[in-house]
Design a protein around this motif. Sequence first.
Motif, short mmCIF file in Angstrom:
data_model
loop_
_atom_site.label_atom_id
_atom_site.label_comp_id
_atom_site.label_asym_id
_atom_site.label_seq_id
_atom_site.Cartn_x
_atom_site.Cartn_y
_atom_site.Cartn_z
N VAL A 187 0.84 -1.20 0.00
CA VAL A 187 0.00 0.00 0.00
C VAL A 187 0.87 1.25 0.00
O VAL A 187 0.55 2.24 -0.67
CB VAL A 187 -0.96 0.01 1.21
N ALA A 188 1.97 1.22 0.74
CA ALA A 188 2.88 2.36 0.82
C ALA A 188 4.18 2.04 0.09
O ALA A 188 4.71 0.93 0.20
CB ALA A 188 3.16 2.71 2.28
N ALA A 189 4.71 3.01 -0.63
CA ALA A 189 5.93 2.82 -1.41
C ALA A 189 7.17 2.84 -0.52
O ALA A 189 7.18 3.47 0.54
CB ALA A 189 6.05 3.91 -2.47
N LEU A 190 8.20 2.16 -0.98
CA LEU A 190 9.50 2.22 -0.31
C LEU A 190 10.27 3.45 -0.80
O LEU A 190 10.03 3.94 -1.92
CB LEU A 190 10.30 0.95 -0.60
N PRO A 191 11.18 3.98 0.01
CA PRO A 191 11.95 5.16 -0.40
C PRO A 191 12.71 4.91 -1.70
O PRO A 191 13.27 3.83 -1.91
CB PRO A 191 12.91 5.36 0.78
N GLY A 192 12.69 5.89 -2.58
CA GLY A 192 13.46 5.81 -3.81
C GLY A 192 12.76 5.16 -4.97
O GLY A 192 13.31 5.12 -6.08
N TRP A 193 11.54 4.67 -4.76
CA TRP A 193 10.83 4.02 -5.85
C TRP A 193 10.35 5.06 -6.86
O TRP A 193 9.83 6.12 -6.48
CB TRP A 193 9.63 3.24 -5.34
N ASP A 194 10.50 4.74 -8.17
CA ASP A 194 9.97 5.64 -9.20
C ASP A 194 8.50 5.32 -9.44
O ASP A 194 7.93 4.37 -8.88
CB ASP A 194 10.78 5.53 -10.49
N GLU A 195 7.86 6.13 -10.29
CA GLU A 195 6.42 6.01 -10.49
C GLU A 195 6.05 4.67 -11.13
O GLU A 195 5.00 4.10 -10.83
CB GLU A 195 5.91 7.16 -11.34
N GLU A 196 6.90 4.15 -12.00
CA GLU A 196 6.60 2.88 -12.65
C GLU A 196 6.60 1.73 -11.64
O GLU A 196 5.74 0.85 -11.68
CB GLU A 196 7.63 2.61 -13.75
N THR A 197 7.55 1.77 -10.71
CA THR A 197 7.60 0.73 -9.68
C THR A 197 6.39 0.81 -8.77
O THR A 197 5.78 -0.21 -8.41
CB THR A 197 8.89 0.86 -8.86
N LYS A 198 6.01 2.02 -8.40
CA LYS A 198 4.83 2.20 -7.56
C LYS A 198 3.58 1.66 -8.26
O LYS A 198 2.72 1.04 -7.63
CB LYS A 198 4.64 3.68 -7.23
N LYS A 199 3.47 1.87 -9.56
CA LYS A 199 2.31 1.38 -10.30
C LYS A 199 2.31 -0.15 -10.36
O LYS A 199 1.28 -0.80 -10.21
CB LYS A 199 2.31 1.96 -11.71
N THR A 200 3.50 -0.73 -10.56
CA THR A 200 3.60 -2.19 -10.64
C THR A 200 3.10 -2.85 -9.37
O THR A 200 2.41 -3.88 -9.41
CB THR A 200 5.05 -2.61 -10.90
N TYR A 201 3.43 -2.27 -8.21
CA TYR A 201 3.05 -2.86 -6.93
C TYR A 201 1.81 -2.22 -6.32
O TYR A 201 1.42 -2.57 -5.20
CB TYR A 201 4.23 -2.81 -5.96
N GLY A 202 1.19 -1.30 -7.04
CA GLY A 202 -0.11 -0.78 -6.64
C GLY A 202 -0.10 0.20 -5.49
O GLY A 202 -1.14 0.39 -4.84
N CYS A 203 1.03 0.83 -5.21
CA CYS A 203 1.14 1.69 -4.03
C CYS A 203 0.13 2.85 -4.08
O CYS A 203 0.13 3.64 -5.02
CB CYS A 203 2.55 2.25 -3.92
N LEU A 204 -0.69 2.92 -3.08
CA LEU A 204 -1.68 3.99 -2.96
C LEU A 204 -1.08 5.23 -2.32
O LEU A 204 -1.45 6.36 -2.67
CB LEU A 204 -2.87 3.49 -2.13
N LEU A 205 -0.15 5.04 -1.40
CA LEU A 205 0.42 6.14 -0.62
C LEU A 205 1.93 6.19 -0.84
O LEU A 205 2.59 5.16 -0.97
CB LEU A 205 0.09 5.95 0.86
N PRO A 206 2.51 7.40 -0.85
CA PRO A 206 3.91 7.54 -1.23
C PRO A 206 4.91 7.17 -0.15
O PRO A 206 6.06 6.85 -0.46
CB PRO A 206 4.03 9.04 -1.57
N ASP A 207 4.51 7.20 1.13
CA ASP A 207 5.47 6.93 2.20
C ASP A 207 4.75 6.70 3.52
O ASP A 207 3.52 6.80 3.61
CB ASP A 207 6.47 8.09 2.33
N VAL A 208 5.54 6.41 4.54
CA VAL A 208 4.97 6.12 5.86
C VAL A 208 4.26 7.34 6.44
O VAL A 208 3.23 7.22 7.11
CB VAL A 208 6.08 5.64 6.83
N GLN A 209 4.79 8.52 6.17
CA GLN A 209 4.17 9.74 6.69
C GLN A 209 2.75 9.90 6.14
O GLN A 209 1.83 10.32 6.86
CB GLN A 209 5.02 10.96 6.33
N ALA A 210 2.56 9.55 4.87
CA ALA A 210 1.24 9.63 4.28
C ALA A 210 0.29 8.62 4.91
O ALA A 210 -0.91 8.89 5.10
CB ALA A 210 1.33 9.41 2.77
N VAL A 211 0.81 7.45 5.24
CA VAL A 211 0.00 6.44 5.94
C VAL A 211 -0.47 6.99 7.29
O VAL A 211 -1.65 6.90 7.65
CB VAL A 211 0.79 5.13 6.15
N ALA A 212 0.45 7.60 8.03
CA ALA A 212 0.11 8.16 9.34
C ALA A 212 -0.94 9.24 9.21
O ALA A 212 -1.88 9.32 10.02
CB ALA A 212 1.37 8.70 10.02
#
Length: 280
Positions: free
Chosen positions: A127-152
């Motif tokens: 759900v949340a992306a790992l640091p340094g991931w580009d937009e294509e990687t985020k799309k591949t794994y379906g990340c809804l939120l960009p980082d832990v801070q956004a989750v919080a």
Amino acid sequence: MVANRKIQLSDGAVLSAIEAGSGQPLVMIPGWSQSAAEYGRNIEELARTRRVIALDMRSHGESPDAPKGHRIQRLAKDLREVLEALDLKSVDVLGHSMGSSIIWSYLDLFGEERLRRLVIVDQAPMVAALPGWDEETKKTYGCLLPDVQAVAGFCDVVRATGTVEGTMEILRGMFTSAMPEEDLRWIASENLKMPRAAAADLLFDHCLNDWRDVIMATRLPSLVIGGRKSIFSAESQAWIASVNPNAKASIYEEHEGGGHFMFFENPRRFNAEVSAFLSS
């Protein structure tokens, strides 16, 4: 005939379940803060050819509020205890959204024991992306939120929103524009049956899990269902299916109810596809 039952767990929590039909069992697990009642457009149709057991996880829906255990790992153990309590030795399991994460956690903890087939309904591997991931990687794994801070931040909004109207706005983007307001209001009301503090705690835990290694190791026959207009990318659902030679993906377009709740917006197609897959 549809019936309700209660299932006692080892730590004192109790789960409510809706049960119908007979034959090969199908356990249905709702998503985060959702209820078994939201499968109301699916249960009776699916129960024509099998025994359906739709669960309210701890503190969800009609299950009593539990003072602890609001994390994915505990919910996976709850699933295990349900299978043991009902003496279910070979079950099909369907999980929507976070319900799929519960299935992946079960596989991680207990392996494939007692499981026959899986239906994974629109949950991203992360759900949340790992640091340094580009937009294509985020799309591949379906990340809804960009980082832990956004989750919080998201969890803070959930914790502070106790009204039906506010919850409707949190959920609105999970449906297509064709979703009737009265149906959205009902689903928001079902969400609010879970105490907001518990919901926020569970959401935080849910969003920080990385299920990629479990998914890549899974070989059970699987149907992966996604939506083109979902909060999770269709690419992430295709990826889940691509790494399991025994899996196939089905993507709903927006006009087919292809939001995050396709089982609710397009029950006819959903029920037919699930029934065909489980019967094949």
